[in-house]
Design a protein around this motif. Structure first.
Motif, PDB file in Angstrom:
ATOM      1  N   PHE A 117      13.412   8.139  30.278  1.00 52.83           N
ATOM      2  CA  PHE A 117      13.300   6.683  30.250  1.00 52.83           C
ATOM      3  C   PHE A 117      12.388   6.268  31.395  1.00 52.83           C
ATOM      4  O   PHE A 117      12.057   7.076  32.274  1.00 52.83           O
ATOM      5  N   THR A 118      11.967   5.033  31.369  1.00 53.19           N
ATOM      6  CA  THR A 118      11.010   4.545  32.359  1.00 53.19           C
ATOM      7  C   THR A 118      11.613   3.397  33.154  1.00 53.19           C
ATOM      8  O   THR A 118      12.156   2.453  32.576  1.00 53.19           O
ATOM      9  N   ILE A 119      11.535   3.508  34.467  1.00 54.86           N
ATOM     10  CA  ILE A 119      11.923   2.407  35.351  1.00 54.86           C
ATOM     11  C   ILE A 119      10.645   1.665  35.710  1.00 54.86           C
ATOM     12  O   ILE A 119       9.768   2.212  36.387  1.00 54.86           O
ATOM     13  N   ARG A 120      10.535   0.455  35.239  1.00 55.09           N
ATOM     14  CA  ARG A 120       9.297  -0.313  35.405  1.00 55.09           C
ATOM     15  C   ARG A 120       9.423  -1.305  36.553  1.00 55.09           C
ATOM     16  O   ARG A 120      10.472  -1.912  36.749  1.00 55.09           O
ATOM     17  N   ARG A 121       8.336  -1.458  37.279  1.00 56.27           N
ATOM     18  CA  ARG A 121       8.301  -2.485  38.308  1.00 56.27           C
ATOM     19  C   ARG A 121       8.234  -3.850  37.628  1.00 56.27           C
ATOM     20  O   ARG A 121       7.764  -3.952  36.482  1.00 56.27           O
ATOM     21  N   PRO A 122       8.719  -4.912  38.260  1.00 54.95           N
ATOM     22  CA  PRO A 122       8.658  -6.243  37.644  1.00 54.95           C
ATOM     23  C   PRO A 122       7.243  -6.589  37.206  1.00 54.95           C
ATOM     24  O   PRO A 122       6.256  -6.184  37.835  1.00 54.95           O
ATOM     25  N   GLY A 123       7.145  -7.339  36.111  1.00 52.07           N
ATOM     26  CA  GLY A 123       5.841  -7.641  35.531  1.00 52.07           C
ATOM     27  C   GLY A 123       4.894  -8.357  36.465  1.00 52.07           C
ATOM     28  O   GLY A 123       3.672  -8.190  36.367  1.00 52.07           O
ATOM     29  N   ASN A 124       5.421  -9.153  37.399  1.00 52.49           N
ATOM     30  CA  ASN A 124       4.548  -9.899  38.300  1.00 52.49           C
ATOM     31  C   ASN A 124       4.280  -9.160  39.603  1.00 52.49           C
ATOM     32  O   ASN A 124       3.696  -9.718  40.530  1.00 52.49           O
ATOM     33  N   ALA A 125       4.728  -7.910  39.691  1.00 49.19           N
ATOM     34  CA  ALA A 125       4.593  -7.168  40.947  1.00 49.19           C
ATOM     35  C   ALA A 125       3.311  -6.342  40.940  1.00 49.19           C
ATOM     36  O   ALA A 125       3.109  -5.511  40.056  1.00 49.19           O
ATOM     37  N   PRO A 126       2.433  -6.548  41.916  1.00 49.57           N
ATOM     38  CA  PRO A 126       1.229  -5.715  42.005  1.00 49.57           C
ATOM     39  C   PRO A 126       1.575  -4.324  42.512  1.00 49.57           C
ATOM     40  O   PRO A 126       2.665  -4.088  43.038  1.00 49.57           O
TER      41      PRO A 126
END
Length: 283
Positions: A166-175
């Motif tokens: 599975f993938t742990i994604r950084r928040p969409g607005n996080a550079p």
């Protein structure tokens, strides 16, 4: 400047000297005295401690993890010895809030399978929020590995494993973090870090972002264990009585979060975890 007490992305190791009347085992009163020693220090070091900092009572010696405790923000917490004779991080802590290598060489692990199978540290990760993704990627694979005989010899073996990811994604607005933020993740603003599921107030350490590969034994028991870790409703329910389901839920709630980080395979952006089973329990 290099300090023996602190390294970036590693737990700080602080030393106190509190002789224990109970030998190498710290009683409740001895732990409280260690906490008092931190507060009595000239700089008031207790005010500077962060959750996850390790305190070592050097009066007990330097064997294994004897005398080592972890600061939880208010108190010192002893290590857990259920699955390791040397001690592991307590399940009280949320592992996703720390780098996978945060306690490396601070909380020691055995160099041989006699102390700690495969010498890989235990982490506590609830994978149920990613259960659907895990079910879609689940495979039964055959791979080559090594097995250790009672006399210490290693043999090549072929084994089956259930593997998913599975993938742990950084928040969409996080550079993407800067080089400085990669070294010091606490500099990343809170809105740019993902929260730890089911742990209000805790944030996922950026070193977990990316692909997480999980493995379980390639047996029916291993498959059932992996399915249970994904939470209810992800896989078809098995035929069990209601009473047995309730009992299993209470008994296995903590065990379903236990994994070992497979260090020899892990790398930045891809962390390998292996399910810890009851067979590995030593206490």
């Amino acid at each position: 400047f290099r300090s023996p007490l602190f390294r970036p992305n590693r737990a700080a190791l602080l030393r106190v000297f509190v002789p224990s009347p109970d030998g190498t085992w710290l009683s409740t009163s001895s732990v409280e005295e260690c906490e008092a020693e931190l507060r009595r220090s000239g700089t008031g070091v207790a005010k500077l401690l962060r959750v996850g900092d390790v305190v070592w009572d050097v009066a007990l010696g330097d064997e294994g993890n004897v005398g080592r405790m972890v600061w939880d923000g208010g108190y010192l917490v002893d290590l857990d010895y259920k699955y390791s004779r040397l001690g592991e991080l307590s399940p009280y802590f949320h592992s996703l809030a720390f780098s996978p290598s945060y306690f490396h060489r601070v909380i020691r692990i055995g160099a041989s399978a006699g102390h700690n199978p495969q010498a890989n540290p235990i982490v506590y990760v609830d994978v149920s929020p990613w259960g659907k993704e895990i079910s879609e990627n689940l495979q039964l694979l055959q791979e080559r590995g090594k097995a250790e005989t009672p006399n210490g010899a290693l043999h090549d073996v072929v084994q089956w494993v259930h593997r998913s990811s599975f993938t742990i994604r950084r928040p969409g607005n996080a550079p993407a973090p800067s080089h400085l933020q990669e070294t010091y993740p606490h500099l990343i603003p809170r809105p740019q870090r993902a929260p730890v599921p089911s742990a209000p107030g805790f944030l996922v350490d950026p070193n977990w972002y990316g692909r997480v590969v999980i493995e379980a034994e390639g047996t029916n028991e291993g498959l059932v264990d992996l399915q249970e870790r994904c939470g209810p409703g992800v896989f078809p329910p098995r035929a069990e009585t209601i009473a047995k389901q309730i009992r299993n839920a209470k008994e296995n709630a903590q065990a379903r979060k236990m994994w070992r980080v497979v260090r020899e395979r892990s790398r930045p952006g891809e962390i390998f975890l292996r399910a810890v089973t009851e067979k590995e329990r030593v206490m």
